[in-house]
Design a protein around this motif. Sequence first.
Motif, short mmCIF file in Angstrom:
data_model
loop_
_atom_site.label_atom_id
_atom_site.label_comp_id
_atom_site.label_asym_id
_atom_site.label_seq_id
_atom_site.Cartn_x
_atom_site.Cartn_y
_atom_site.Cartn_z
N ASN A 143 26.37 40.81 -0.02
CA ASN A 143 25.24 41.62 0.43
C ASN A 143 25.54 42.41 0.57
OD1 ASN A 143 23.57 38.55 0.65
ND2 ASN A 143 24.20 38.99 2.95
N SER A 147 15.23 33.89 2.85
CA SER A 147 16.03 33.16 3.68
C SER A 147 15.65 32.03 5.28
CB SER A 147 16.80 34.70 4.52
OG SER A 147 17.70 34.55 5.54
N TRP A 184 18.04 37.00 -5.68
CA TRP A 184 17.86 37.74 -3.75
C TRP A 184 18.67 38.99 -4.37
CZ3 TRP A 184 17.44 36.78 1.62
CH2 TRP A 184 18.99 36.94 1.47
N LEU A 225 17.39 42.18 -1.72
CA LEU A 225 18.56 42.89 -0.94
C LEU A 225 18.91 44.42 -1.92
CD1 LEU A 225 21.41 40.71 -1.05
CD2 LEU A 225 19.41 41.31 0.63
N GLN A 231 24.89 33.55 1.35
CA GLN A 231 24.47 34.67 1.84
C GLN A 231 23.13 35.54 1.82
OE1 GLN A 231 25.76 33.75 -1.52
NE2 GLN A 231 24.67 34.86 -3.71
N TYR A 232 22.65 33.89 1.74
CA TYR A 232 20.85 34.03 2.36
C TYR A 232 20.73 33.26 3.20
CZ TYR A 232 21.82 29.85 -0.24
OH TYR A 232 21.65 28.49 -0.85
N PHE A 281 22.80 36.51 6.65
CA PHE A 281 21.64 37.74 6.40
C PHE A 281 21.46 38.61 7.68
CE2 PHE A 281 17.12 38.72 5.37
CZ PHE A 281 17.65 39.96 5.08
N SER A 310 25.36 41.09 7.87
CA SER A 310 25.00 41.51 6.78
C SER A 310 24.72 43.05 7.25
CB SER A 310 24.86 40.92 5.99
OG SER A 310 25.08 39.84 4.92
#
Length: 355
Positions: A52, A155, A172, A176, A232-233, A238, A241
């Motif tokens: 991320n 997310s 995604w 980002l 990551q989502y 998230f 990150s």
Amino acid sequence: MRNSNIELLRIVSMMLIAMFHFSVHGSWPEGGPLASDTAVEMLSFGGKLGVNCFVLITGYFMVHSYLKVQSLLRVVLQTWFYSFAILAIFAVAQPDLITPERLRKAVTPITSGEYWFITCYLALMVVSPFLNVLYRHLSDEGRRRLIIVGFVALSLIPTVAARNPIGSDLVWFFYLYLLGGWLRDRPLWTRRGNALAFAGGVLFVWASMAVIGWAQRALGFSYIGPDYFIWQYMVPTFAASLGLFGLFASWELPPIRWINTAAKGALGVYLIHDNPIMRAWLWPHLAWVYALGPAGILAVGVVSGAVVYAIGAAIDLARIALLEKPLFDWIGHRFKGAFAAANRWMDRLGKTDSN
């Protein structure tokens, strides 16, 4: 001059990714002690956090810039170089590791999914001029709404529903990228807020690993696995990150030469250590770590991330000095006009007016 605070985040992110690979590709026994298994899972969390941050960094710098053809070519040639070089080395040193599937992926590293991140990252670079147009033609309120809608769709819903109905790694990455640019223009939280988001996300994910792991063994719980929240989502990852990125982005670090130099090798570290042939050789060598117990697993995992980065970056910096720089000096001289025309076209594309 490079921003040393962001370049340091690039290094930290790649070390976290290496720790993730230590966790998910290690030769760990089945049915070991819960504490040891949880320690292994804990090391996996940083990988998606690092991914991320890498994409947020890209948007942070590129959303107000434009794609240069040389940058795209560098990533392509770097990927081919390491894929072919590692294949050649192991064809001589340990040919039993070269299965037909690994051979196929090594020959076509960008399209075969040998490096999923590179495939998505190159696609992101190609699309970035259009994302830049979208970003510049949205008002500040429009950008805020886009970020909120993206958060809910990509997310929040996947986290709650235990499935990702509309998302993908590439979608995604697009999100980002735009978010990284927005965070440069409108920091999301104060430094304290970033610290709370990072710490809260990390502690929540780590606690969930222990609780879900215990529930699986004691109660037969099987709806989700201990690693459910690391992707990551997922909202906790998230949030962590964004907190980590915000902490480094707001850090007023003066230019530090060794950080800026070491960060140049970050992508090379990934291409070396996560090559399918390399990881099939590398991580089984650390199977003995499991016997050290939770503290030993965590310690060796962190040290492994640092060592992998140090060695990989040294190799890649040597490649840059001995191969890439002379090659691009020659290419830049030989095709100077073509590159200049292509870059001007990219620049105009990124500045396309909505009228």
